[in-house]
Write an enzyme that holds these catalytic residues in place. Structure first.
Site, PDB file in Angstrom:
ATOM      1  N   HIS A  72      24.199   3.159   7.268  1.00  0.00           N
ATOM      2  CA  HIS A  72      25.329   3.801   7.953  1.00  0.00           C
ATOM      3  C   HIS A  72      25.645   3.034   9.232  1.00  0.00           C
ATOM      4  CE1 HIS A  72      24.629   7.226   5.309  1.00  0.00           C
ATOM      5  NE2 HIS A  72      23.365   7.191   5.677  1.00  0.00           N
ATOM      6  N   ALA A  81       0.671  -1.875  14.231  1.00  0.00           N
ATOM      7  CA  ALA A  81       0.967  -0.529  13.758  1.00  0.00           C
ATOM      8  C   ALA A  81       2.126   0.086  14.540  1.00  0.00           C
ATOM      9  CB  ALA A  81      -0.279   0.344  13.890  1.00  0.00           C
ATOM     10  N   ARG A  95      14.105  -8.304  15.661  1.00  0.00           N
ATOM     11  CA  ARG A  95      14.512  -9.704  15.782  1.00  0.00           C
ATOM     12  C   ARG A  95      13.417 -10.589  15.193  1.00  0.00           C
ATOM     13  NH1 ARG A  95      14.287  -9.933  22.394  1.00  0.00           N
ATOM     14  NH2 ARG A  95      12.094  -9.304  22.633  1.00  0.00           N
ATOM     15  N   ASN A 117       0.794  -1.216   0.000  1.00  0.00           N
ATOM     16  CA  ASN A 117       0.000   0.000   0.000  1.00  0.00           C
ATOM     17  C   ASN A 117       0.834   1.278   0.000  1.00  0.00           C
ATOM     18  OD1 ASN A 117      -3.154  -0.354   0.280  1.00  0.00           O
ATOM     19  ND2 ASN A 117      -2.193  -2.095   1.301  1.00  0.00           N
TER      20      ASN A 117
END
Length: 217
Positions: free
Chosen positions: A123, A166, A172, A92
């Site tokens: 980085h 959300a 992990r 989406n």
């Protein structure tokens, strides 16, 4: 599929015409907007124009949907990187997926707006920001649901049927059939057997799963 047909049968004629027009136009646009990919399956749809950059290898399975309205989906495979997206997966608006090494997304995965999936941090955490770390492969198995603004970081494996709430930050591995939430994400529940993700009732910490704007598309 039957449930989808049944649901569409309850729409007004105007809504049916609108959906049919969108289906035709998004299917017709897909070959143009996905031309940078190495392999594109049958029935791929592009609603709006995605941003696709491919200097590595990119494969889109059958019936993949890229919904780039109002904000484009971004798919990137860097030089030497591999991005594979399985059949019937929907991605989406505003979602960004960047494969520096390898990202594999299974079939029937739902990726909500503004989800970020990356196999590199770009980085090092050091004073020298010019050092680019090696990528760590990411794998997302079949029928996973990534809710709005979830972030999947390098080296993660998400098991089949899992739900990522959300705004969760996945650092992990996520066991199959579990619900994870928070930053960093942790297991807060299990997906009921045989229950479609869209029918999960929010309760307590599981309320984090509720704001899934567009995730079921």
């Amino acid at each position: 599929m039957y449930d989808k047909w049944k649901r569409d049968g309850e729409l007004s004629w105007a809504e049916r015409v609108w959906k049919a027009r969108q289906f035709v136009t998004s299917t017709a646009a897909a070959p143009l907007w996905t031309r940078a990919a190495d392999e594109v399956g049958h029935g791929v749809r592009c609603i709006g124009r995605p941003r696709i950059t491919n200097f590595g290898t990119m494969r889109l399975g059958d019936a993949v949907v890229l919904r780039s309205v109002p904000v484009s989906v971004e798919l990137v495979a860097s030089r030497g990187g591999s991005l594979v997206i399985g059949d019937r997966t929907s991605i989406n608006a505003g979602a960004s997926i960047h494969a520096d090494r390898s990202i594999r997304i299974g079939a029937d995965v739902r990726i909500a707006p503004y989800v970020m999936i990356m196999d590199t941090t770009f980085h090092e955490v050091s004073l020298d920001r010019g050092i680019r770390p090696a990528g760590e492969p990411v794998e997302i198995e079949d029928n996973v649901w990534l809710a709005i603004k979830a972030t999947v970081l390098p080296g993660v494996h998400i098991g089949r049927n899992a739900v990522v709430a959300a705004h969760a930050v996945v650092t992990r591995d996520v066991p199959a059939g579990t619900i994870v939430a928070g930053a960093p994400a942790r297991v807060v529940g299990e997906v009921p057997d045989g229950a479609p993700h869209a029918t999960l009732a929010p309760a307590g910490e599981l309320a984090l799963v509720a704001p899934l704007v567009g995730a079921g598309r």
